[in-house]
Each structure stands twice: as C-alpha cells, then as structure tokens.
Design an enzyme around this catalytic site. Sequence first.
Site, PDB file in Angstrom:
ATOM      1  N   ILE A  12     -11.738  -7.325 -10.134  1.00 22.50           N
ATOM      2  CA  ILE A  12     -11.028  -7.836 -11.386  1.00 22.50           C
ATOM      3  C   ILE A  12     -11.362  -9.193 -11.913  1.00 22.50           C
ATOM      4  CG2 ILE A  12      -8.747  -7.692 -12.607  1.00 22.50           C
ATOM      5  CD1 ILE A  12      -8.056  -5.785 -10.110  1.00 22.50           C
ATOM      6  N   SER A 125       1.190  -6.328  -8.542  1.00 21.83           N
ATOM      7  CA  SER A 125       0.711  -4.926  -8.234  1.00 21.83           C
ATOM      8  C   SER A 125       2.043  -4.154  -8.462  1.00 21.83           C
ATOM      9  CB  SER A 125       0.263  -4.708  -6.783  1.00 21.83           C
ATOM     10  OG  SER A 125      -0.053  -3.554  -6.444  1.00 21.83           O
ATOM     11  N   TYR A 150       1.080  -6.604   2.826  1.00 21.57           N
ATOM     12  CA  TYR A 150       0.480  -6.731   1.525  1.00 21.57           C
ATOM     13  C   TYR A 150       1.299  -6.720   0.368  1.00 21.57           C
ATOM     14  CZ  TYR A 150      -1.884  -5.675  -2.713  1.00 21.57           C
ATOM     15  OH  TYR A 150      -2.387  -5.952  -4.073  1.00 21.57           O
ATOM     16  N   LYS A 154       3.088  -9.681  -2.426  1.00 20.24           N
ATOM     17  CA  LYS A 154       3.028  -9.621  -3.967  1.00 20.24           C
ATOM     18  C   LYS A 154       4.488  -9.889  -4.446  1.00 20.24           C
ATOM     19  CE  LYS A 154      -1.119  -9.035  -4.721  1.00 20.24           C
ATOM     20  NZ  LYS A 154      -2.074 -10.306  -5.338  1.00 20.24           N
ATOM     21  N   ARG A 296      -1.323  10.390   3.843  1.00 19.15           N
ATOM     22  CA  ARG A 296      -1.600   9.084   4.281  1.00 19.15           C
ATOM     23  C   ARG A 296      -0.229   8.213   4.348  1.00 19.15           C
ATOM     24  NH1 ARG A 296      -5.573   5.052   0.986  1.00 19.15           N
ATOM     25  NH2 ARG A 296      -3.830   5.381  -0.427  1.00 19.15           N
TER      26      ARG A 296
HETATM   27  C1  WQD Z   1      -4.789   6.501  -4.539  1.00 17.59           C
HETATM   28  C2  WQD Z   1      -4.538   7.856  -4.535  1.00 17.59           C
HETATM   29  C3  WQD Z   1      -4.147   8.357  -2.101  1.00 17.59           C
HETATM   30  C4  WQD Z   1      -8.044   7.426  -0.688  1.00 17.59           C
HETATM   31  C5  WQD Z   1      -3.654   0.839  -3.412  1.00 17.59           C
HETATM   32  C6  WQD Z   1      -2.868  -0.424  -3.243  1.00 17.59           C
HETATM   33  C7  WQD Z   1      -2.468  -1.224  -4.654  1.00 17.59           C
HETATM   34  C8  WQD Z   1      -3.789  -1.526  -5.154  1.00 17.59           C
HETATM   35  C9  WQD Z   1      -4.748  -0.352  -5.563  1.00 17.59           C
HETATM   36  C10 WQD Z   1      -4.492  -3.596  -4.641  1.00 17.59           C
HETATM   37  C11 WQD Z   1      -3.593   8.197  -3.417  1.00 17.59           C
HETATM   38  C12 WQD Z   1      -5.384   9.070  -2.493  1.00 17.59           C
HETATM   39  C13 WQD Z   1      -7.137   7.755  -1.504  1.00 17.59           C
HETATM   40  C14 WQD Z   1      -8.771   8.742   0.133  1.00 17.59           C
HETATM   41  C15 WQD Z   1      -7.352  10.142  -1.213  1.00 17.59           C
HETATM   42  N1  WQD Z   1      -4.736  -2.053  -4.301  1.00 17.59           N
HETATM   43  N2  WQD Z   1      -6.853   8.859  -1.676  1.00 17.59           N
HETATM   44  N3  WQD Z   1      -8.234   9.675  -0.473  1.00 17.59           N
HETATM   45  O1  WQD Z   1      -2.645   3.575  -2.699  1.00 17.59           O
HETATM   46  O2  WQD Z   1      -2.371   3.893  -5.088  1.00 17.59           O
HETATM   47  O3  WQD Z   1      -2.935   1.901  -4.432  1.00 17.59           O
HETATM   48  O4  WQD Z   1      -4.821   0.469  -4.261  1.00 17.59           O
HETATM   49  O5  WQD Z   1      -3.896  -4.182  -5.459  1.00 17.59           O
HETATM   50  O6  WQD Z   1      -1.899  -2.185  -4.238  1.00 17.59           O
HETATM   51  O7  WQD Z   1      -1.522   0.161  -2.772  1.00 17.59           O
HETATM   52  O8  WQD Z   1      -4.478   3.531  -4.321  1.00 17.59           O
HETATM   53  O9  WQD Z   1      -7.061   4.550  -4.396  1.00 17.59           O
HETATM   54  O10 WQD Z   1      -5.773   3.976  -2.168  1.00 17.59           O
HETATM   55  O11 WQD Z   1      -5.145   5.813  -3.569  1.00 17.59           O
HETATM   56  O12 WQD Z   1      -6.729  11.135  -1.376  1.00 17.59           O
HETATM   57  O13 WQD Z   1     -10.039   8.546   0.514  1.00 17.59           O
HETATM   58  O14 WQD Z   1      -5.680   8.465  -3.789  1.00 17.59           O
HETATM   59  O15 WQD Z   1      -3.432   9.328  -1.087  1.00 17.59           O
HETATM   60  O16 WQD Z   1      -2.841   9.374  -3.674  1.00 17.59           O
HETATM   61  P1  WQD Z   1      -3.217   3.314  -3.981  1.00 17.59           P
HETATM   62  P2  WQD Z   1      -5.754   4.432  -3.406  1.00 17.59           P
END
Ligand code: WQD
Length: 338
Positions: A12, A125, A150, A154, A296
């Site tokens: 970003i 976040s 984490y 924030k 997860r």
């Molecule tokens: C999104 C969705 C997973 C990977 C995180 C941090 C947040 C910010 C953004 C930093 C969820 C699903 C994911 C995979 C999957 N980071 N998934 N298989 O968890 O919403 O946010 O990243 O600032 O603070 O918490 O993002 O992309 O990890 O997951 O099914 O291999 O995709 O379960 O539903 P998240 P994500």
Amino acid sequence: MKILVTGGLGFIGSHTVVELQNEGYEVVIIDDCSNSSEDVLDGIVAITGKKPLFEKLDLKEKDKVVDFFKRHHDIEGVIHFAASKAVGESVEKPLLYYENNIGTLVYILNELSKKAQANFIFSSSCTVYGQADELPITENAPVKTAESPYGNTKQMGEEIIADTCKVTTGLQAISLRYFNPMGAHPSVEIGELPKGVPQNLVPFITQTGIGLRKELSVFGDDYPTPDGTCIRDYIHVVDLAKAHVVALQRLLNRANESNYEVYNLGTGKGSSVLEVINSFEKVSGNKLNYKIVDRRQGDVISAYADTTKANNILGWKAKSTLDEAMKSAWDWEQKIRN
Ligand code: WQD
C-alpha cells in the site's frame, strides 16, 4: 512540500507514494526492507518519472529516528505504513509485533510532538472491529477485543495517537481503517509481493492461477452466508492510495473539526470467497483449482464497510469493481512470473 512515507516500499505504501508524487508532493521513504525490496523504487520511477528520497532505516532504533527528523526538519506530513502485519505470525511472536508496531509509533510521535505543526496518517485496519454486530460497519461500531496481537497493535496504535493528539495542540492525525486491499497499479510496475506462502486470499488465488501453488484451500463453506463462505470488502489498492492523499490534504488544510479522526476505507460491498474465485475465473478465463477445507481460526464471518463518512467528509469513494481489481492483480502476477 515534503512528506515522509514509512513502509513506502511496501504494497500500500508504494502505491501511495505514486499518488503523492502525482499530486506534486516531494516524498521521502523510510523502509527497513524486511518485507519489501529496494527494486520497488524502480517501479515507482517507471510510473512517475520521479525518484523519491529513500533511507533504509530500522525505526526500532530510536536514535536513528531522532537523527532522521533532525535532518528532515522540513517534513510537513507523515504517512505511517511501516509495521509487521501477518496475523498468524503475531500470535507466535507477540513481542516482535509490540516492539515493531508500537515502539516505532511512539518514537515517530515523539518527534512530531516537537514540531509546531504536524500531520500524521496511521495505517489501521477493519480488524479492530472483530465480528461487528451490525453490517455494513460504521466508524462508530465498537472496537472489540482483538483476535490477535497484530489486531491489538492496531487498536493500541489508534489509542496512543488519540491520547497524544489530546495533549499536543499542533498535532493532527487521521487513522484509516482498511478493509481488504487487493490488486496492483494498472501500469503493472508495482503490486503486491508477498514473501513466501501468501496468507491473504487474492495473492494465493493468482499464484494458484499462474501455477505457483497447486490449489487454493477455501477455509470453510459452512458459514451463515449465502454461499457458506466468508464475506469481505475487497478494495483496489489504488483507490486506497488515493484516499491517503485526500486525508493528508484535509490535515494540511487544517480542515478537520477535531485533531483526531477515523475513517473506514472500503468499497461498501461485500464479496464471498467463492465470488472472488468466480471473479478470477471470469477475468483470467481459467478455472481455479480449489478445495473446501476446515475453517481458519480467527476468521470473522462477514465484514464490509459503511463508507458514508469517507464519501461525505473526505469526498472520496472507491471506484474500481472487484473484477477490475482482480484483473489488475492477475496482470501483475503474470508480469512478475514471466
Ligand atoms: C480473506 C478471506 C479467509 C486465504 C487479513 C487481516 C487484515 C488485513 C487483510 C492487514 C477469509 C479466506 C484466505 C486462503 C481462504 N491485513 N481465505 N483461503 O483475514 O480478511 O484480513 O488481511 O492489514 O488485518 O486480518 O484477509 O485475505 O487472509 O482472508 O479461504 O488461502 O479469504 O478465510 O474468509 P482477512 P485474507
């Protein structure tokens, strides 16, 4: 006008440097390159033709931070991206996260507090909301107990800034609560460069699409959502970057009512994991290899932004659709792998 962007070689951060330069700001980047590469500077120059000042510096070294602000006393604003951001890693190494995300924030705020006027933008976040009780999520939604160190950094970061602004008249700050950033600059000169196995959905999808990963594991399809998979608000990183410039300009114009404000940055639209997969298949023309596995730990069911405040007060609105953002992510993945 000189603006400091910490973590400016990151995902970003680098996109925000480009948008700042496009608006005519002189940018100085601090980055320790622990999760980024100096090569990103070449990408920025390729887009804007302007090379930002860059200092490789560990913000955990207080004397280096003090020295930096002495040398760059003409900095008018700071956009602070530099932080560790892997949710899972933060659970295993909490002290690394508190030192890197909180210690460095305190050192920077110390330096800004010495200035007659200072403008500070904090990379926060939507994770601070946890599973919100109401959707879409507004800035008034209660901050819930963080699910990870984490997320806690924030929440604590926002409180530290708010407390500092209360007693530091010349300091103005805005915390920007990102939803789920994705995509890459349309020039495909900069984009997301996750180190190792991507934790986030979109880079894992594009790496699976390009053949770097065998298949995507979908973490659960038994959630109480229309198709059983989790819902998030996926926002194009360029839309996100532009919001930082608008927020900075609000501070520089001393236009805000109070000296500390918070804004959600999202599209206002929720998309499920399966919808994101469908978007990839549509823009790439390829079927994605994926399987449904167990949930997860720590995932919230659904999170998407109420963007009224940023729309009405910042005058900012995300423009890109999920498909446009996914196309940019896929174009970038193909560029860096070929
Ligand atoms: C999104 C969705 C997973 C990977 C995180 C941090 C947040 C910010 C953004 C930093 C969820 C699903 C994911 C995979 C999957 N980071 N998934 N298989 O968890 O919403 O946010 O990243 O600032 O603070 O918490 O993002 O992309 O990890 O997951 O099914 O291999 O995709 O379960 O539903 P998240 P994500």
